[in-house]
Each structure stands twice: as structure tokens, then as C-alpha cells.
Design a protein around this motif. Structure first.
Motif, short mmCIF file in Angstrom:
data_model
loop_
_atom_site.label_atom_id
_atom_site.label_comp_id
_atom_site.label_asym_id
_atom_site.label_seq_id
_atom_site.Cartn_x
_atom_site.Cartn_y
_atom_site.Cartn_z
N HIS A 8 -16.31 -32.42 -14.52
CA HIS A 8 -17.48 -31.90 -13.82
C HIS A 8 -18.55 -31.60 -14.86
N ASN A 9 -19.72 -32.14 -14.70
CA ASN A 9 -20.76 -32.00 -15.73
C ASN A 9 -21.03 -30.55 -16.10
N GLU A 10 -20.86 -29.61 -15.16
CA GLU A 10 -21.16 -28.21 -15.43
C GLU A 10 -20.20 -27.58 -16.44
N MET A 11 -19.03 -28.19 -16.63
CA MET A 11 -18.10 -27.65 -17.62
C MET A 11 -18.70 -27.67 -19.02
N GLU A 12 -19.61 -28.61 -19.27
CA GLU A 12 -20.24 -28.73 -20.59
C GLU A 12 -20.84 -27.42 -21.07
N PHE A 13 -21.26 -26.57 -20.12
CA PHE A 13 -22.09 -25.42 -20.47
C PHE A 13 -21.35 -24.09 -20.42
N GLY A 14 -20.01 -24.12 -20.27
CA GLY A 14 -19.27 -22.86 -20.29
C GLY A 14 -19.43 -22.12 -21.60
N THR A 15 -19.46 -22.86 -22.70
CA THR A 15 -19.58 -22.23 -24.03
C THR A 15 -20.90 -21.48 -24.18
N TRP A 16 -21.91 -21.89 -23.46
CA TRP A 16 -23.22 -21.28 -23.62
C TRP A 16 -23.27 -19.86 -23.08
N ARG A 17 -22.26 -19.48 -22.32
CA ARG A 17 -22.17 -18.12 -21.79
C ARG A 17 -21.46 -17.19 -22.77
N HIS A 31 -33.25 -32.37 -14.21
CA HIS A 31 -32.69 -33.72 -14.19
C HIS A 31 -31.48 -33.83 -13.27
N ILE A 32 -30.59 -32.84 -13.34
CA ILE A 32 -29.37 -32.84 -12.54
C ILE A 32 -29.24 -31.46 -11.89
N GLU A 33 -29.33 -31.42 -10.59
CA GLU A 33 -29.26 -30.15 -9.87
C GLU A 33 -27.83 -29.62 -9.85
N PRO A 34 -27.65 -28.32 -9.68
CA PRO A 34 -26.30 -27.76 -9.58
C PRO A 34 -25.53 -28.38 -8.42
N SER A 35 -24.23 -28.47 -8.58
CA SER A 35 -23.39 -28.98 -7.51
C SER A 35 -23.38 -28.01 -6.34
N GLU A 36 -23.11 -28.54 -5.17
CA GLU A 36 -22.91 -27.69 -4.00
C GLU A 36 -21.49 -27.11 -4.03
N PRO A 37 -21.35 -25.83 -3.65
CA PRO A 37 -22.37 -24.87 -3.24
C PRO A 37 -23.20 -24.38 -4.43
N VAL A 38 -24.52 -24.51 -4.29
CA VAL A 38 -25.42 -24.14 -5.38
C VAL A 38 -25.29 -22.67 -5.73
N ASP A 58 -23.16 -19.86 -10.82
CA ASP A 58 -22.89 -18.85 -11.84
C ASP A 58 -21.41 -18.48 -11.88
N ASP A 59 -20.77 -18.44 -10.73
CA ASP A 59 -19.32 -18.17 -10.70
C ASP A 59 -18.55 -19.28 -11.41
N ARG A 60 -18.96 -20.53 -11.17
CA ARG A 60 -18.29 -21.66 -11.84
C ARG A 60 -18.52 -21.59 -13.35
N ASN A 61 -19.75 -21.25 -13.75
CA ASN A 61 -20.05 -21.15 -15.17
C ASN A 61 -19.21 -20.07 -15.84
N ARG A 62 -19.03 -18.96 -15.15
CA ARG A 62 -18.18 -17.89 -15.68
C ARG A 62 -16.74 -18.39 -15.84
N LEU A 63 -16.24 -19.13 -14.84
CA LEU A 63 -14.90 -19.70 -14.92
C LEU A 63 -14.79 -20.67 -16.08
N TYR A 64 -15.78 -21.56 -16.23
CA TYR A 64 -15.74 -22.53 -17.31
C TYR A 64 -15.81 -21.86 -18.69
N SER A 65 -16.42 -20.67 -18.79
CA SER A 65 -16.52 -19.98 -20.07
C SER A 65 -15.16 -19.45 -20.54
N ILE A 66 -14.22 -19.28 -19.60
CA ILE A 66 -12.91 -18.77 -19.98
C ILE A 66 -12.20 -19.76 -20.91
#
Length: 274
Positions: free
Chosen positions: A209-218, A237-244, A248-256
Motif C-alpha cells: 500500500h503506497n501509504e506505508m512509505e510514510f509511516g517513518t515520517w511520523r 498527485h495521489i489522494e488518500p485511499s478510502e476511507p479517507v 491518520d489511523d493507518r499512518n499511525r499503524l504504519y509507524s509502528i
């Protein structure tokens, strides 16, 4: 990190070129970086140093693995231009398509020093679960068992991941696996001193999932990627996945994942308690 100069002969004479040589003690570190860099360069040329090869040799009783790539003289003190960088990363995520439509990678790759489980999966929730279990295991090996920690990790696996990531592929939603760098943070980015271009290095890629790329940024160690301008420009360029509204919850999960990866690599790290 070593610089190595080699002279090459050809019909027009000799020329001297710089190449980058890195030696490691584990095959996935160099083989994974080679294939990661090759995959990234194939879709966004110049974003990473071009990979030249990898190999192994015996050093007495020790097996040494090495990676070869183009050498770039880089400045690490300046923050990359947000607009240009995020446009290039969006290109990577859009154009880097999984060869079989699944999440994973053809060979094992590494984040930091920790090997990823990247077996092919149709479900992104399952794919991420493999990777999270990896760092939980490595962290316990480094820092020892901790009952409350193990209980919380099991709750993530049994409840949080199916809820937050499973929904990405439910109720008619589709999620396209995207090629990610896999360890994108400030210490893996430089500015080429000759061209002024931003260069990423030390990739440990997977189709994710492209959003996983940014977990470290948190994470607490982020020092310019924690600026909202980078993510805001990426999302043009690329909008957040649904549910939009769950981005932030997904980003928090990916930061773990990077927090536990850091804890596994640094005994006693505060990251384990984050």
C-alpha cells in the motif's frame, strides 16, 4: 560506505569512473538492495543510484556479500525540494506496478538490518501482518519478552490490522500494490552535488500500500519529513485511499513498523514504548 575508483578501457582509450562498494554479512542486504534499486530505476530513472551488481566472496571463514552501484557525491545537510521530491515519489508509486498484481516482492528485502517477509499475497492486511510479525519477533529477540507488549501486539494483529487495512479491500474497494522504497527517511536521502537532483539510497522495497512509505515520517526521529508540506504535495498527485478519514489511523499503524524495527536494532531503545 566506501568509494572505489575503477579505470575502464575501450576503443577511445581509458576513462575513470567512481563506483560505490558496500560490504555486508548477509545476502538479503545486498541482493535485496540490488533488486530494489533496479526496480526503482526502471520506473523512475535517476531516483536511486543505478545498481551495477552484487556478489559474494570468502574472507577466511567469513562469507562477505557486496553491492556495487553508481557513486554520487552527495550533500546530506539540505532538505530536498518538497514539490520535486514528492512528484518523483508519486511517480514511483504510480508506475511501479507489481508484476503479478500481488503484494510482496520476488526476493527477500531488508529494512535497516531486518529482513522482511515478502511472500506474495492478494490481501494487503495479510502482507502487512507478515512484516509486522517480523519486527515483533526481532524486537523480542533483542529486548526480551514483555507480557504487556506481547498482548498489545496480538491485539494489533487480531483486531486493528483487519479493521484498518482489511477495509481497504472490502465493499467493492480495490487496492493496487505500489512499489515503495521501503526505508524512506532523512538519512537515506541526499542531494547530488553535481546535478542538484535528490537521490534516494538504501532501498528495501516491496509492492505495498503506497501509504506505508510514510509511516517513518511520523516517528520521533523525523526532522523535516514531519512537515505537513511534503504529504500535502504528495496528495496532490495521489489522494488518500478510502476511507479517507482513516488516513491518520493507518499512518499511525504504519509507524509502528519502523518504531519496532528501530527497537530491534538498538537494545533498550525508547522506540519500544512508543
Amino acid at each position: 560506505m566506501d568509494e572505489y575508483r575503477e579505470d575502464f578501457g575501450h576503443s577511445g582509450g581509458w576513462k575513470s569512473e567512481k563506483i560505490f562498494l558496500k560490504g555486508q554479512g548477509a545476502r538479503p542486504l545486498v541482493e535485496g538492495e540490488f533488486h530494489s534499486a533496479a526496480a526503482i530505476d526502471a520506473v523512475v530513472p535517476g531516483l536511486v543510484p543505478k545498481a551495477a551488481g552484487w556478489g559474494q566472496y570468502d574472507n577466511g571463514e567469513t562469507q562477505v556479500y557486496f553491492f556495487l552501484g553508481d557513486f554520487h557525491d552527495m550533500d546530506f545537510s539540505a532538505a530536498p525540494d518538497p514539490d520535486h521530491l514528492m512528484s518523483r515519489i508519486a511517480d514511483l508509486h504510480r508506475k511501479g506496478l507489481s508484476p503479478n498484481g500481488l503484494f510482496g516482492f520476488p526476493i527477500p528485502t531488508v529494512c535497516g538490518k531486518m529482513e522482511r517477509t515478502v511472500i506474495w499475497e492478494k490481501s494487503w492486511a495479510k502482507s502487512f501482518t507478515h512484516q509486522l510479525k517480523d519486527v515483533i519477533k526481532y524486537d523480542n529477540e533483542t529486548n526480551g519478552q514483555w507480557l504487556e507488549y506481547d498482548t498489545a501486539c496480538q491485539q494489533l494483529i487480531d483486531g486493528v490490522i483487519p479493521r484498518l487495512l482489511g477495509v481497504l479491500q472490502s465493499d467493492g474497494r480495490e487496492l493496487t500494490p505500489a512499489l515503495i522504497h521501503g526505508d524512506l527517511w532523512e538519512r537515506n536521502i541526499g542531494i547530488d552535488m553535481e546535478t542538484g537532483e535528490t537521490v534516494l539510497f538504501d532501498p528495501g522495497s516491496t509492492y505495498a500500500h503506497n501509504e506505508m512509505e510514510f509511516g517513518t515520517w511520523r516517528c520521533t526521529w523525523a526532522f523535516y519529513f514531519n512537515s505537513p508540506v511534503y504529504m500535502r504535495l504528495y496528495q496532490r498527485h495521489i489522494e488518500p485511499s478510502e476511507p479517507v478519514d482513516e488516513w491518520d489511523d493507518r499512518n499511525r499503524l504504519y509507524s509502528i513498523h519502523p518504531y519496532l524495527n528501530d527497537s530491534a536494532g538498538h537494545p533498550g531503545s525508547f522506540s519500544r514504548q512508543m
